[in-house]
Motif scaffolding. Structure first.
Motif, PDB file in Angstrom:
ATOM      1  N   ILE A 134      24.796   5.880 -45.863  1.00  0.00           N
ATOM      2  CA  ILE A 134      24.132   4.582 -45.419  1.00  0.00           C
ATOM      3  C   ILE A 134      23.812   3.781 -46.900  1.00  0.00           C
ATOM      4  O   ILE A 134      23.398   4.344 -47.861  1.00  0.00           O
ATOM      5  N   SER A 135      24.337   2.545 -46.778  1.00  0.00           N
ATOM      6  CA  SER A 135      24.211   1.554 -47.707  1.00  0.00           C
ATOM      7  C   SER A 135      23.745   0.371 -47.260  1.00  0.00           C
ATOM      8  O   SER A 135      23.851  -0.002 -46.148  1.00  0.00           O
ATOM      9  N   TYR A 136      22.866  -0.250 -47.908  1.00  0.00           N
ATOM     10  CA  TYR A 136      22.351  -1.783 -47.738  1.00  0.00           C
ATOM     11  C   TYR A 136      22.862  -2.788 -48.535  1.00  0.00           C
ATOM     12  O   TYR A 136      23.003  -2.557 -49.738  1.00  0.00           O
ATOM     13  N   ASP A 180      26.928   0.920 -43.417  1.00  0.00           N
ATOM     14  CA  ASP A 180      26.763  -0.222 -43.979  1.00  0.00           C
ATOM     15  C   ASP A 180      25.875  -1.444 -43.229  1.00  0.00           C
ATOM     16  O   ASP A 180      26.146  -1.800 -42.205  1.00  0.00           O
ATOM     17  N   VAL A 181      24.559  -1.770 -43.844  1.00  0.00           N
ATOM     18  CA  VAL A 181      23.511  -2.391 -43.172  1.00  0.00           C
ATOM     19  C   VAL A 181      23.670  -3.810 -43.813  1.00  0.00           C
ATOM     20  O   VAL A 181      23.733  -4.125 -45.044  1.00  0.00           O
ATOM     21  N   PRO A 182      23.699  -5.064 -42.829  1.00  0.00           N
ATOM     22  CA  PRO A 182      23.941  -6.293 -43.661  1.00  0.00           C
ATOM     23  C   PRO A 182      22.600  -6.784 -44.425  1.00  0.00           C
ATOM     24  O   PRO A 182      21.695  -6.256 -44.105  1.00  0.00           O
ATOM     25  N   THR A 183      22.709  -7.688 -45.117  1.00  0.00           N
ATOM     26  CA  THR A 183      21.750  -8.233 -46.236  1.00  0.00           C
ATOM     27  C   THR A 183      20.342  -9.008 -45.234  1.00  0.00           C
ATOM     28  O   THR A 183      19.282  -8.235 -45.386  1.00  0.00           O
ATOM     29  N   ASP A 184      20.754  -9.657 -44.224  1.00  0.00           N
ATOM     30  CA  ASP A 184      19.853 -10.170 -43.320  1.00  0.00           C
ATOM     31  C   ASP A 184      19.640  -9.132 -42.135  1.00  0.00           C
ATOM     32  O   ASP A 184      19.938  -9.323 -41.024  1.00  0.00           O
ATOM     33  N   VAL A 185      18.994  -7.925 -42.514  1.00  0.00           N
ATOM     34  CA  VAL A 185      18.849  -7.001 -41.605  1.00  0.00           C
ATOM     35  C   VAL A 185      17.983  -7.323 -40.398  1.00  0.00           C
ATOM     36  O   VAL A 185      18.096  -6.615 -39.298  1.00  0.00           O
ATOM     37  N   ILE A 269      25.908  -4.102 -38.452  1.00  0.00           N
ATOM     38  CA  ILE A 269      25.722  -2.856 -39.119  1.00  0.00           C
ATOM     39  C   ILE A 269      26.903  -2.181 -38.856  1.00  0.00           C
ATOM     40  O   ILE A 269      27.256  -1.505 -37.652  1.00  0.00           O
ATOM     41  N   THR A 270      27.864  -1.920 -39.595  1.00  0.00           N
ATOM     42  CA  THR A 270      29.010  -1.299 -39.498  1.00  0.00           C
ATOM     43  C   THR A 270      29.141   0.184 -39.517  1.00  0.00           C
ATOM     44  O   THR A 270      28.271   0.751 -40.567  1.00  0.00           O
ATOM     45  N   VAL A 271      29.907   0.890 -38.548  1.00  0.00           N
ATOM     46  CA  VAL A 271      29.854   2.324 -38.570  1.00  0.00           C
ATOM     47  C   VAL A 271      31.418   2.836 -38.654  1.00  0.00           C
ATOM     48  O   VAL A 271      32.137   2.349 -37.589  1.00  0.00           O
ATOM     49  N   THR A 272      31.606   3.358 -39.772  1.00  0.00           N
ATOM     50  CA  THR A 272      33.023   3.548 -40.101  1.00  0.00           C
ATOM     51  C   THR A 272      33.169   5.168 -40.174  1.00  0.00           C
ATOM     52  O   THR A 272      33.024   5.663 -41.010  1.00  0.00           O
ATOM     53  N   PRO A 273      34.147   5.641 -39.381  1.00  0.00           N
ATOM     54  CA  PRO A 273      34.412   7.131 -39.467  1.00  0.00           C
ATOM     55  C   PRO A 273      35.442   7.269 -40.608  1.00  0.00           C
ATOM     56  O   PRO A 273      36.581   6.572 -40.664  1.00  0.00           O
TER      57      PRO A 273
END
Length: 304
Positions: A134-136, A180-185, A269-273
């Protein structure tokens, strides 16, 4: 994991055990009162170390106080920490899920290659333990440390859903997830399934006069001739200090479509396998399938 037991989550990262992203995800998981939380993370920052591992030296693991969790600071890389954490050498059992993060900065596209955060999750995946990195998308001047808590809270439903699938033994074992979580969460647009793109911050090099000027991205290049500069035969040798260079961003990424980076920039919020390896694209595979059989014939030892 039996039906009556709380699942166990192991947390690691590459920003170090004191990083606000790690502390935020631990705090949110503990506060949810749904998980047993373990921490095995580097004792110092290990950003961009990729999947490097320690083989020649023993690792030290020091017990660290983190409320609600059993935590160790380890003198190794993120991959080392994930490996140690799932080995049953440090903790008595294998965790149900490994979470690596929350990283300060996104990990999309080709940056996944050098990411220590992604490597922490990949290491667990290689040993068949479900895992998520997980990344922000931290942006200086816009982001603050409270955003890590918001990012952790935004990912909690995803983590709980993964754990439910693990409990039912229906969670896929041939991939791990990179989130990955966007800047404007606060105003994120929800979860979005994406594919790894090709985005990359391109850099060049500039010469600097001191290591402090170089900062975190400094690389030191030395001239080998016993720390002396090269001279013509017969000429005197003059000792010379190493040349110092630091990276400089020359181009920012731009990408369209349902890729991780493009979707993240749109506020999802992107989820990438991801898999353990990145296979070549199909057109490259077809090219080499046709090319390889003729190599021995065209360049046989008799023809050289």
């Amino acid at each position: 994991m039996s039906s009556g037991d709380r699942p166990t989550v192991l947390i690691t990262n590459d920003d170090g055990i004191d990083a606000p992203g790690l502390r935020a995800i631990v705090r949110v998981l503990v506060s949810s009162d749904r998980f047993n939380v373990l921490v095995c993370a580097p004792d110092s920052e290990q950003s961009a170390v990729s999947h490097s591992v320690t083989t020649r030296n023993a690792l030290s693991a020091k017990l660290v106080e983190i409320s609600g969790a059993i935590a160790f600071a380890v003198s190794g890389t993120p991959a080392d920490c994930a490996s140690l954490g799932i080995s049953k050498a440090l903790f008595p059992s294998i965790p149900d899920l490994v979470i690596s993060g929350i990283n300060m900065g996104s990990n999309c596209g080709y940056h996944i290659i050098c990411s220590g955060t992604v490597a922490g999750a990949r290491e667990a995946f290689l040993y068949e333990v479900p895992s998520v990195s997980i990344s922000y998308d931290w942006v200086g001047g816009r982001s603050n440390v409270d955003d890590f808590t918001l990012a952790a809270e935004a990912c909690l439903p995803l983590i709980s859903a993964i754990m439910a699938e693990i409990k039912k033994k229906t969670y896929p074992q041939k991939c791990f997830l990179n989130v990955d979580v966007p800047t404007d969460v606060v105003n994120h647009k929800g979860y979005w399934l994406t594919k790894q793109g090709k985005s990359m911050v391109k850099t060049g090099w500039i010469q600097v006069t001191s290591e402090s000027e170089g900062g975190k991205m400094l690389s030191t290049m030395t001239m080998e001739t016993n720390s002396s500069s090269y001279t013509e035969p017969g000429a005197s040798r003059v000792k010379q200090e190493p040349f110092l260079f630091k990276r400089k961003v020359t181009e920012l990424p731009a990408e369209d479509g349902d890729t991780d980076y493009a979707s993240l920039q749109e506020g999802y919020i992107t989820v990438t396998p991801l898999g353990g390896l990145s296979p070549a694209e199909i057109d490259s595979q077809m090219y080499f399938k046709q090319w390889l059989p003729g190599v021995a014939e065209c360049f046989s030892s008799s023809a050289i």
